[in-house]
Design a protein around this motif. Sequence first.
Motif, PDB file in Angstrom:
ATOM      1  N   ARG A  84       0.907   6.502   5.841  1.00 53.86           N
ATOM      2  CA  ARG A  84       0.302   5.805   4.700  1.00 53.86           C
ATOM      3  C   ARG A  84       1.123   4.591   4.239  1.00 53.86           C
ATOM      4  O   ARG A  84       0.823   4.008   3.209  1.00 53.86           O
ATOM      5  CB  ARG A  84       0.108   6.788   3.532  1.00 53.86           C
ATOM      6  CG  ARG A  84      -0.723   8.010   3.915  1.00 53.86           C
ATOM      7  CD  ARG A  84      -1.254   8.736   2.713  1.00 53.86           C
ATOM      8  NE  ARG A  84      -2.304   7.993   2.027  1.00 53.86           N
ATOM      9  CZ  ARG A  84      -2.964   8.433   0.952  1.00 53.86           C
ATOM     10  NH1 ARG A  84      -2.656   9.623   0.444  1.00 53.86           N
ATOM     11  NH2 ARG A  84      -3.891   7.707   0.379  1.00 53.86           N
ATOM     12  N   LYS A  85       2.138   4.249   5.006  1.00 55.40           N
ATOM     13  CA  LYS A  85       2.956   3.095   4.630  1.00 55.40           C
ATOM     14  C   LYS A  85       2.140   1.804   4.635  1.00 55.40           C
ATOM     15  O   LYS A  85       2.278   0.970   3.742  1.00 55.40           O
ATOM     16  CB  LYS A  85       4.166   2.960   5.566  1.00 55.40           C
ATOM     17  CG  LYS A  85       5.294   3.934   5.277  1.00 55.40           C
ATOM     18  CD  LYS A  85       6.527   3.617   6.072  1.00 55.40           C
ATOM     19  CE  LYS A  85       7.623   4.653   5.839  1.00 55.40           C
ATOM     20  NZ  LYS A  85       8.103   4.664   4.445  1.00 55.40           N
ATOM     21  N   GLU A  86       1.289   1.632   5.641  1.00 53.55           N
ATOM     22  CA  GLU A  86       0.503   0.399   5.720  1.00 53.55           C
ATOM     23  C   GLU A  86      -0.441   0.287   4.525  1.00 53.55           C
ATOM     24  O   GLU A  86      -0.661  -0.806   3.987  1.00 53.55           O
ATOM     25  CB  GLU A  86      -0.282   0.368   7.027  1.00 53.55           C
ATOM     26  CG  GLU A  86      -1.000  -0.957   7.279  1.00 53.55           C
ATOM     27  CD  GLU A  86      -0.052  -2.149   7.273  1.00 53.55           C
ATOM     28  OE1 GLU A  86      -0.439  -3.208   6.743  1.00 53.55           O
ATOM     29  OE2 GLU A  86       1.084  -2.022   7.779  1.00 53.55           O
ATOM     30  N   GLU A  87      -1.004   1.410   4.103  1.00 51.58           N
ATOM     31  CA  GLU A  87      -1.852   1.428   2.900  1.00 51.58           C
ATOM     32  C   GLU A  87      -1.052   0.980   1.681  1.00 51.58           C
ATOM     33  O   GLU A  87      -1.531   0.172   0.872  1.00 51.58           O
ATOM     34  CB  GLU A  87      -2.403   2.836   2.696  1.00 51.58           C
ATOM     35  CG  GLU A  87      -3.237   3.001   1.443  1.00 51.58           C
ATOM     36  CD  GLU A  87      -3.623   4.449   1.193  1.00 51.58           C
ATOM     37  OE1 GLU A  87      -4.111   4.739   0.076  1.00 51.58           O
ATOM     38  OE2 GLU A  87      -3.415   5.289   2.094  1.00 51.58           O
ATOM     39  N   ALA A  88       0.162   1.507   1.556  1.00 51.52           N
ATOM     40  CA  ALA A  88       1.017   1.115   0.432  1.00 51.52           C
ATOM     41  C   ALA A  88       1.347  -0.371   0.492  1.00 51.52           C
ATOM     42  O   ALA A  88       1.314  -1.069  -0.529  1.00 51.52           O
ATOM     43  CB  ALA A  88       2.304   1.944   0.450  1.00 51.52           C
ATOM     44  N   HIS A  89       1.672  -0.878   1.687  1.00 44.55           N
ATOM     45  CA  HIS A  89       1.977  -2.301   1.840  1.00 44.55           C
ATOM     46  C   HIS A  89       0.803  -3.153   1.369  1.00 44.55           C
ATOM     47  O   HIS A  89       0.972  -4.139   0.635  1.00 44.55           O
ATOM     48  CB  HIS A  89       2.258  -2.633   3.311  1.00 44.55           C
ATOM     49  CG  HIS A  89       3.457  -1.943   3.873  1.00 44.55           C
ATOM     50  ND1 HIS A  89       3.700  -1.855   5.223  1.00 44.55           N
ATOM     51  CD2 HIS A  89       4.481  -1.283   3.272  1.00 44.55           C
ATOM     52  CE1 HIS A  89       4.825  -1.188   5.433  1.00 44.55           C
ATOM     53  NE2 HIS A  89       5.317  -0.823   4.259  1.00 44.55           N
TER      54      HIS A  89
END
Length: 380
Positions: free
Chosen positions: A247-252
Amino acid sequence: MATTFEQIQIDRETIGKALREKRLRVDTHQREYAWEEDHIVELYQDFSDVITSGVPGAEHFLGSIVVTQDLAKRPKIVDGQQRLATCLIFLAAIRDYLYTHDDGERAKILESTYLITPDPDTLDTEPHLQLNGADNEFFRKRILSRPDSNERDVEPSQRSHHRIAKAASIAAEWVSREAATARAGNSYSRLKPWKDFIEDRARVIWVQVADDSTAFRIFETMNDRGLGLSASDLLKNYLFAQAHEGRKEEAHQKWFTMQGAIEAVDEDKHALVTFIRQYWLSAKDHSTKDELYANIKRKVNSEKKALELLDDLTASSSRYAAILNPGDEFWNKFPESVKYQIEVLNFIRVSQGRPLLLAAISKFQNNPKQLEKVFRAIVN
């Protein structure tokens, strides 16, 4: 969250050697190129003072570079991208000068040594330094491409691009002044000491850590010791550290959507911190600017809470942008008097009421008459 420090590796390194031997990239969640003219000129002047000091082997220490590794085992920069990028920009300016002054062979050698290297299989060029997602394409075209390339005509689309372009202009002017003191046809003799200095004597401490979690702890500790990282930098890295890999890309994406909305309407360098604090005041509790990061960290302590906060910040950023812009289409569904109240507040530069405005919009955005009453009361 526990952190293990056994796998930290610390080495002496130079900026030039790092750019020459490694293929570096700035992680997508790191901040954009942020150095202003004063920072750039100060660095180049420091270099000049050492180069002209006459002291054999004199070095200049630029602090530490903190890196972790990506999945391909390549260094991923956590802290130090401003210094690395600014030094590479200077080397690119030397390359450009040599290209445009009939010294193409040296220019090609310099380019392949520090800037970009052709892949022998695909013949595609691989940059020695990649910036984050917001800056990398502009950096590649404006800095890494050759001076006669059509890609050089790229226009800046955000503030960090303007800073990169400004850094390139400063470096080009500096290189031209240095080269102008050489005898005709021998400009490289004046530029070589700069290239050699960056290669051999622009010294850093290279800190390699095992993972993003350890990197964040070091990043956070460095801020506690006064190295000048902003609350928004710390908060961004903390929230991204809470998100698991899937979910890092979502957070970015959420963070950069919020950041883009704020930067589009407020050019102040502290605009993002100001917005986050005013959102926090509107939705959570009181916090001074100095306490903001600690307060958020104390209450947002899981992936779920981090992503929920990013959702709220993203939604509030568009409302906040509308508060700073009476012409925003957000106000089309409200009475004309609401837009007038916003115009008045911006005209008299009152910012203290913005947390209340944000809270009112959140509560009464489907009740235009009630919202107009609240806005009028704030103006009064």
